[in-house]
Design an enzyme around this catalytic site. Structure first.
Site, mmCIF file in Angstrom:
data_model
loop_
_atom_site.group_PDB
_atom_site.id
_atom_site.type_symbol
_atom_site.label_atom_id
_atom_site.label_comp_id
_atom_site.label_asym_id
_atom_site.label_seq_id
_atom_site.Cartn_x
_atom_site.Cartn_y
_atom_site.Cartn_z
ATOM 1 N N ASN A 1 53.734 30.349 33.560
ATOM 2 C CA ASN A 1 52.765 29.717 34.453
ATOM 3 C C ASN A 1 51.703 28.959 33.665
ATOM 4 O O ASN A 1 51.257 27.889 34.101
ATOM 5 C CB ASN A 1 52.136 30.751 35.383
ATOM 6 C CG ASN A 1 53.030 31.054 36.554
ATOM 7 O OD1 ASN A 1 53.310 30.184 37.370
ATOM 8 N ND2 ASN A 1 53.501 32.285 36.638
ATOM 9 N N HIS B 1 49.269 36.231 42.206
ATOM 10 C CA HIS B 1 49.843 37.570 42.375
ATOM 11 C C HIS B 1 51.203 37.457 43.054
ATOM 12 O O HIS B 1 51.323 36.776 44.078
ATOM 13 C CB HIS B 1 48.903 38.438 43.216
ATOM 14 C CG HIS B 1 49.377 39.840 43.354
ATOM 15 N ND1 HIS B 1 49.271 40.758 42.333
ATOM 16 C CD2 HIS B 1 49.994 40.487 44.378
ATOM 17 C CE1 HIS B 1 49.784 41.916 42.724
ATOM 18 N NE2 HIS B 1 50.238 41.772 43.964
ATOM 19 N N MET C 1 47.216 40.747 32.347
ATOM 20 C CA MET C 1 47.407 42.093 32.885
ATOM 21 C C MET C 1 46.212 43.013 32.604
ATOM 22 O O MET C 1 46.366 44.139 32.141
ATOM 23 C CB MET C 1 48.700 42.697 32.324
ATOM 24 C CG MET C 1 49.930 41.862 32.620
ATOM 25 S SD MET C 1 50.143 41.470 34.379
ATOM 26 C CE MET C 1 50.572 43.071 35.015
ATOM 27 N N ARG C 2 45.036 42.496 32.889
ATOM 28 C CA ARG C 2 43.819 43.255 32.636
ATOM 29 C C ARG C 2 42.863 42.986 33.794
ATOM 30 O O ARG C 2 42.750 41.854 34.259
ATOM 31 C CB ARG C 2 43.215 42.784 31.314
ATOM 32 C CG ARG C 2 42.134 43.640 30.777
ATOM 33 C CD ARG C 2 41.906 43.348 29.307
ATOM 34 N NE ARG C 2 43.045 43.712 28.485
ATOM 35 C CZ ARG C 2 43.369 44.954 28.136
ATOM 36 N NH1 ARG C 2 42.639 45.977 28.543
ATOM 37 N NH2 ARG C 2 44.416 45.197 27.379
#
Length: 191
Positions: free
Chosen positions: A14, A110, A91-92
């Protein structure tokens, strides 16, 4: 010219689609000025290098607190005059330092139709639950987990049994929709 920072933790597909869309004018008057990666050596850093995008690469465990590494990120984004932060597989959970300094300017992609299936394993969770309509959501980031105001969603019907095929379908739609939504946000066509 609007300036974007893209946060990613892994492959970076992405990130690459956003960067290509900016370079090709599909996100008009925009450039990706920073890739933020919390996993040193992640493939996204190679993609960024190929596109000439500077990388802020760090390991959170090298800092005493989340506030410390978020301060580093926010200071660097301030130096670059970043207008919009796009989370793309980062991923945080975003903490107070970034939320306060970039309030209303952080969005996330998401891979589920929120508010259903928040969290890190949403595709698997939805697949195992047996849903027949999957999808993606682009939303503003706030202090809740995948709970900020929804900007756009796209439903993806799937009645198959192959989670890899489903993931490919979802990623294909992400690659199309995320740059489109970013372009519309920067043109103030969405709120």
């Amino acid at each position: 010219m609007k300036r974007i920072a893209v946060f990613a933790s892994g492959n970076g597909s992405n990130f690459e689609k956003i960067t290509e869309a900016a370079k090709e004018g599909r996100i008009p008057d925009c450039e990706v000025v920073l890739c933020v990666c919390d996993r040193p050596g992640a493939y996204v850093t190679q993609r960024a290098a190929r596109h000439g995008v500077p990388v802020l690469e760090f390991s959170p465990r090298d800092f005493e607190s989340k506030r410390d590494f978020e301060r580093l990120i926010a200071d660097r984004m301030d130096e670059l005059a970043v207008d919009l932060v796009c989370l793309a597989g980062y991923m945080r959970i975003i903490g107070d330092e970034l939320l306060n300094r970039y309030h209303g300017r952080i969005i996330n992609l998401h891979p589920a139709l929120l508010p259903a299936f928040p969290g890190a394993h949403s595709i698997r969770d939805a697949f195992e639950y047996g849903v027949k309509v999957f999808g993606i959501t682009i939303h503003y980031v706030d202090e809740t987990l995948d709970g900020g105001k929804i900007i756009a969603q796209k439903a993806i019907p799937y009645d198959g049994k192959d989670i890899a095929e489903l993931e490919d379908m979802i990623h294909t739609e992400e690659h199309r929709l995320y740059p489109e939504v970013i372009a519309r946000l920067l043109k103030n066509e969405l709120n």
